[in-house]
Design a protein around this motif. Sequence first.
Motif, PDB file in Angstrom:
ATOM      1  N   PRO A 189     -23.557 -92.372 -16.995  1.00 13.59           N
ATOM      2  CA  PRO A 189     -22.578 -93.147 -16.198  1.00 13.59           C
ATOM      3  C   PRO A 189     -21.864 -94.202 -17.028  1.00 13.59           C
ATOM      4  CG  PRO A 189     -24.826 -93.859 -15.732  1.00 13.59           C
ATOM      5  CD  PRO A 189     -24.934 -92.650 -16.600  1.00 13.59           C
ATOM      6  N   THR A 216     -21.263 -89.558  -9.261  1.00 10.32           N
ATOM      7  CA  THR A 216     -22.122 -90.586  -9.853  1.00 10.32           C
ATOM      8  C   THR A 216     -23.411 -90.709  -9.043  1.00 10.32           C
ATOM      9  OG1 THR A 216     -20.229 -91.834 -10.699  1.00 10.32           O
ATOM     10  CG2 THR A 216     -22.308 -93.026 -10.470  1.00 10.32           C
ATOM     11  N   THR A 230     -24.276 -88.742 -14.123  1.00  3.68           N
ATOM     12  CA  THR A 230     -23.060 -88.188 -13.527  1.00  3.68           C
ATOM     13  C   THR A 230     -23.155 -86.661 -13.565  1.00  3.68           C
ATOM     14  OG1 THR A 230     -21.865 -88.201 -15.646  1.00  3.68           O
ATOM     15  CG2 THR A 230     -21.620 -90.143 -14.226  1.00  3.68           C
TER      16      THR A 230
END
Length: 259
Positions: free
Chosen positions: A259, A220, A116
């Motif tokens: 993530p 993401t 991310t």
Amino acid sequence: MSPLRFVSALLGAGVLAATVSGCAPANPAGSGEGPSGTVTVFAAASLKSTFTQLANDFEAKHPGTKVTLNFAGSSDLATQISQGAPADVFASADTRNMTRLADANLLDKAPKNFATNVLEIVVPPSNPANISSFPDLGKPGVKVVVCAPQVPCGAATQVVEKAAGTTLSPVSEESSVTDVLGKVTSQEADAGLVYVTDVKKAGSKVKGIPFPESAQSVTTYPIATVGSARNKELAEAFMDLVTGSEGRKVLNDAGFGTP
């Protein structure tokens, strides 16, 4: 033992050895053989530093392999793949462009999220426009550079504009986050919006200014093998490196989140 029986014994041993040899695996355990050949990786521009390092690590770990890297904006890469560009792996800076390829049945398997990122304001070290917050970017006379809306960092910029209640009037919209950074490091712009990882990578060439609204648009990163991959074994092996503990460490060290 008689000469006849001695010859018979030798012949029997030869047949047995040939049989065992014929049944042995082509790559016995411990031989050190593994994936070989070339794997072509299309990756978002913001991954250039980390994926270059991971590619070098991969080649060192698997002698005889070659990782060919192609960096650009995720939307450009997705378009190239959809038009038949020879990619084995695609790593996007957003889920939207990955979904484009999935919907077109151009992926081999479902993508995996592996990192991310968040936006940060970047200015020259002297900060000539005295930027200290996101609303400062909307002041008259401030030369701001951002990513184009179709690029992940551009889409994220639109989200934080709404969150901050500030509409920007950029002097330039770039096709990748590295192009935005380049405009700032060359002092063609007073400020830009890039990822926090880009600010960290640039070091003393720029100054980074965090802003709270960035939390409203966390980017993401998914990765997947392309359906037309020419070396799927190697593609899977590279993906395993990126999504495994070694890849995660490289990404975390560069400022990416998990993530």
